[in-house]
Design a protein around this motif. Structure first.
Motif, PDB file in Angstrom:
ATOM      1  N   TYR A 213       0.860  -1.191   0.000  1.00 15.32           N
ATOM      2  CA  TYR A 213       0.000   0.000   0.000  1.00 15.32           C
ATOM      3  C   TYR A 213       0.887   1.229   0.000  1.00 15.32           C
ATOM      4  CZ  TYR A 213       0.950   0.900   4.972  1.00 15.32           C
ATOM      5  OH  TYR A 213       1.568   1.184   6.169  1.00 15.32           O
ATOM      6  N   THR A 214       0.324   2.298  -0.516  1.00 12.18           N
ATOM      7  CA  THR A 214       0.993   3.579  -0.436  1.00 12.18           C
ATOM      8  C   THR A 214      -0.004   4.566   0.153  1.00 12.18           C
ATOM      9  OG1 THR A 214       2.083   5.329  -1.707  1.00 12.18           O
ATOM     10  CG2 THR A 214       0.514   3.991  -2.911  1.00 12.18           C
ATOM     11  N   PHE A 215       0.498   5.505   0.936  1.00 13.57           N
ATOM     12  CA  PHE A 215      -0.370   6.454   1.636  1.00 13.57           C
ATOM     13  C   PHE A 215       0.389   7.769   1.661  1.00 13.57           C
ATOM     14  CE2 PHE A 215      -2.374   7.391   6.115  1.00 13.57           C
ATOM     15  CZ  PHE A 215      -3.119   8.424   5.555  1.00 13.57           C
ATOM     16  N   GLY A 216      -0.031   8.678   0.806  1.00 15.30           N
ATOM     17  CA  GLY A 216       0.730   9.924   0.734  1.00 15.30           C
ATOM     18  C   GLY A 216      -0.068  11.025   0.076  1.00 15.30           C
ATOM     19  N   PRO A 217       0.568  12.188  -0.063  1.00 18.23           N
ATOM     20  CA  PRO A 217      -0.118  13.326  -0.673  1.00 18.23           C
ATOM     21  C   PRO A 217      -0.293  13.143  -2.172  1.00 18.23           C
ATOM     22  CG  PRO A 217       2.140  13.917  -0.122  1.00 18.23           C
ATOM     23  CD  PRO A 217       1.929  12.534   0.404  1.00 18.23           C
ATOM     24  N   THR A 218      -1.365  13.670  -2.672  1.00 15.96           N
ATOM     25  CA  THR A 218      -1.770  13.529  -4.065  1.00 15.96           C
ATOM     26  C   THR A 218      -2.245  14.911  -4.522  1.00 15.96           C
ATOM     27  OG1 THR A 218      -2.551  11.355  -3.444  1.00 15.96           O
ATOM     28  CG2 THR A 218      -3.307  12.176  -5.548  1.00 15.96           C
ATOM     29  N   GLU A 232      -4.638  19.528  -3.018  1.00 22.65           N
ATOM     30  CA  GLU A 232      -3.676  18.624  -2.384  1.00 22.65           C
ATOM     31  C   GLU A 232      -4.434  17.798  -1.351  1.00 22.65           C
ATOM     32  OE1 GLU A 232       0.215  20.148  -0.977  1.00 22.65           O
ATOM     33  OE2 GLU A 232      -0.348  19.343   0.967  1.00 22.65           O
ATOM     34  N   PHE A 233      -4.444  16.497  -1.522  1.00 18.05           N
ATOM     35  CA  PHE A 233      -5.134  15.635  -0.559  1.00 18.05           C
ATOM     36  C   PHE A 233      -4.326  14.364  -0.368  1.00 18.05           C
ATOM     37  CE2 PHE A 233      -6.981  12.477  -3.513  1.00 18.05           C
ATOM     38  CZ  PHE A 233      -6.846  13.126  -4.722  1.00 18.05           C
ATOM     39  N   TRP A 234      -4.734  13.554   0.571  1.00 20.55           N
ATOM     40  CA  TRP A 234      -3.988  12.321   0.869  1.00 20.55           C
ATOM     41  C   TRP A 234      -4.802  11.117   0.428  1.00 20.55           C
ATOM     42  CZ3 TRP A 234       0.662  11.693   4.040  1.00 20.55           C
ATOM     43  CH2 TRP A 234       1.329  12.908   4.229  1.00 20.55           C
ATOM     44  N   MET A 235      -4.099  10.141  -0.109  1.00 25.04           N
ATOM     45  CA  MET A 235      -4.819   8.977  -0.609  1.00 25.04           C
ATOM     46  C   MET A 235      -4.170   7.689  -0.089  1.00 25.04           C
ATOM     47  SD  MET A 235      -6.557   8.443  -4.276  1.00 25.04           S
ATOM     48  CE  MET A 235      -5.217   8.876  -5.333  1.00 25.04           C
ATOM     49  N   GLY A 423      -9.863   8.259  -0.596  1.00 26.27           N
ATOM     50  CA  GLY A 423      -9.561   9.649  -0.256  1.00 26.27           C
ATOM     51  C   GLY A 423      -9.581   9.830   1.257  1.00 26.27           C
ATOM     52  N   PHE A 424      -8.405  10.145   1.808  1.00 26.92           N
ATOM     53  CA  PHE A 424      -8.283  10.185   3.268  1.00 26.92           C
ATOM     54  C   PHE A 424      -9.104  11.325   3.873  1.00 26.92           C
ATOM     55  CE2 PHE A 424      -5.776  11.080   7.222  1.00 26.92           C
ATOM     56  CZ  PHE A 424      -6.068   9.886   7.859  1.00 26.92           C
TER      57      PHE A 424
END
Ligand code: ATP
Ligand code: MN
Length: 452
Positions: A213-218, A232-235, A423-424
């Protein structure tokens, strides 16, 4: 050593000497002592400090304290006679660390509107509501890592600067390109941008290492000024080899239930605040999601339901067009009244990498829709067949040469694989009841606005 107030309230070592540091919420005076409400951000609750006139700086400093001043306190923890709190500190020392001029400090005791607070991104985390959002967000983030690690997933740090525009549609912010003397210069030797999704790179690792998994800014340069979009959001993006769409749906449902349960167990006080002031019924909504199976409908079923609906939609529905937010919310809120997974969308409206179903008209896509939010996650089973993938890329007018590395994953040891992007911030919205996405990220970036 300072103790966080949250820890202090849990362990309650009555009679011991403790030190806390934080910010004054209120000061109340009686004849010869003052009550200070101190908050350090570790929890919603303040600790009450009794400061008596015996303190050497009582008249000169303590009695001048105002909302927002920072203080460091040492004293004895005692059982409190006051109702609504178990313990209080009888101060032996109150050090005034920083002043906050009451004439200009913007956060006075009264409740401020969320819109007003948005103008104060540098101070709003000191309020009850925004402090609670920050704690819930942190817990949810921890929960994401916890869930995947418990399930044996590896975390992959996918790049923020990419050269592949996975979703297409020109939503990428360009980086490293400039024009000098009329000549285009590319820092990376070619055009590059900020990532719109870590999926393609996550696929690389999934097809080497298994579940990742990846969890970072998008980042998305979409000019949509809505209550659910940020630039700018985190996914959260898991990618699983040897996994079909069904397995993908199961992991997504498990993840959401796990996160809600974890946050209810660990942020009860903050969630109560939201239930009381932000969204009535929030807690029963959350436990309803944990306790019930998600609904499932194919896109074709969904279009069928929508075209028979009595409700008037702004955008007409017919087979082959993408569902709009109004349709998604109608389905999740009024038809199913629970989380709903819609699958098997028309191939023409979905990206090239989604697996083509038998018959060729639809792809193995899934969107997860939540009441009050609409789409919270989108995913698919990926096309693992080299020739089918190539012809989808040709149809979509994608330069095959640019994606040779992606095609290599199908040339050498290909495997069915699936994943999704959640979408976090939409998740934090659902958990806190916040109507506007600008409240659930510390420093929102939207068209025309990037404070701090
Ligand atoms: P939407 O239709 O709501 O604009 P999308 O279909 O463009 O979303 P995907 O590309 O599927 O979004 O991205 C996966 C998830 O990322 C979405 O389900 C959503 O939760 C979240 N997301 C997408 N765009 C944004 C945005 N601009 N701001 C915040 N979250 C977003
Ligand atoms: Mn989507």
């Amino acid at each position: 050593m300072k103790t966080r107030i949250q820890i202090l309230l849990k362990d309650k070592p009555i009679g011991s000497t403790v030190s806390v540091a934080g910010w004054i919420r209120t000061r109340r005076d009686t004849g010869d002592f003052s009550f200070l409400e101190v908050n350090d951000g570790s929890c919603l609750a303040n600790i009450q400090v009794i400061a008596s006139q015996e303190l050497k700086n009582y008249t000169s400093e303590v009695r001048q304290l105002t909302t927002g001043c920072s203080v460091s306190i040492r004293g004895e923890l005692k059982e409190s006679p006051a109702k609504g709190q178990d313990v209080e500190i009888h101060a032996a020392e109150v050090v005034v660390v920083g002043q906050a001029d009451p004439e200009t400090y913007p956060l006075q005791k009264k409740r401020h509107s969320l819109e007003f607070l948005r103008e104060l991104c540098h101070l709003r985390p000191r309020t009850n509501a925004l402090g609670a959002v920050a704690r819930v967000r942190s817990r949810l983030s921890y929960g994401v890592h916890q869930f995947f690690h418990e399930k044996g997933f590896l975390q992959v740090h996918t790049p923020i600067i990419t050269t592949s525009d996975c979703e297409g549609a020109g939503e990428m912010f360009q980086v490293g390109s400039s024009s000098e003397n009329g000549k285009e210069q590319h820092f990376f030797g070619r055009s590059a941008g900020l990532t719109v999704s870590g999926q393609l790179q996550a696929e690389v690792y999934a097809l080497s290492l298994g579940d990742v998994y990846t969890f970072g800014p998008t980042f998305r340069a979409e000019n949509s000024n809505t209550s659910r979009h940020l630039a700018e959001f985190w996914m959260v993006e898991p990618e699983m080899p040897f996994c079909d769409l069904k397995g993908n749906m199961q992991i997504a449902e498990m993840l959401l239930k796990y996160l809600l349960e974890d946050v209810m167990n660990n942020c009860a006080e903050d969630l109560n605040l939201f239930d009381k002031f932000i969204e009535k019924g929030l807690l029963s909504k959350l436990s309803g999601v944990v306790d019930n199976k998600f609904a499932h409908a194919t896109y074709t079923d969904a279009v069928d339901i929508l075209s028979k609906a009595e409700k008037m939609f702004e955008f007409p529905v017919e087979w082959g067009v993408d569902l709009q937010s109004e349709h998604e919310r109608y389905l999740a809120e009024e038809v199913f009244n629970c989380p709903l997974i819609v699958t098997d969308y028309p191939a023409v409206i979905k990206p090239f990498y989604m697996r083509v179903n038998d018959g060729g008209k639809t792809v193995a896509a899934m969107d997860i829709l939540l009441p009050g939010i609409g789409e919270i996650a989108g995913g698919s089973q990926r096309e693992e067949r080299l020739e089918v993938l190539k012809s989808r890329m040709v149809e979509a007018q994608i330069d095959i040469e640019e994606y040779n590395w992606y095609l290599d994953l199908r040339r050498y040891g290909t495997a069915p694989h699936s994943g999704f992007g959640l979408g976090f911030e939409r998740l934090v919205q659902f958990v806190t009841g916040m109507k506007n996405i600008r409240e659930v990220i510390p420093f929102p970036r939207t068209p025309g606005s990037a404070p701090c």
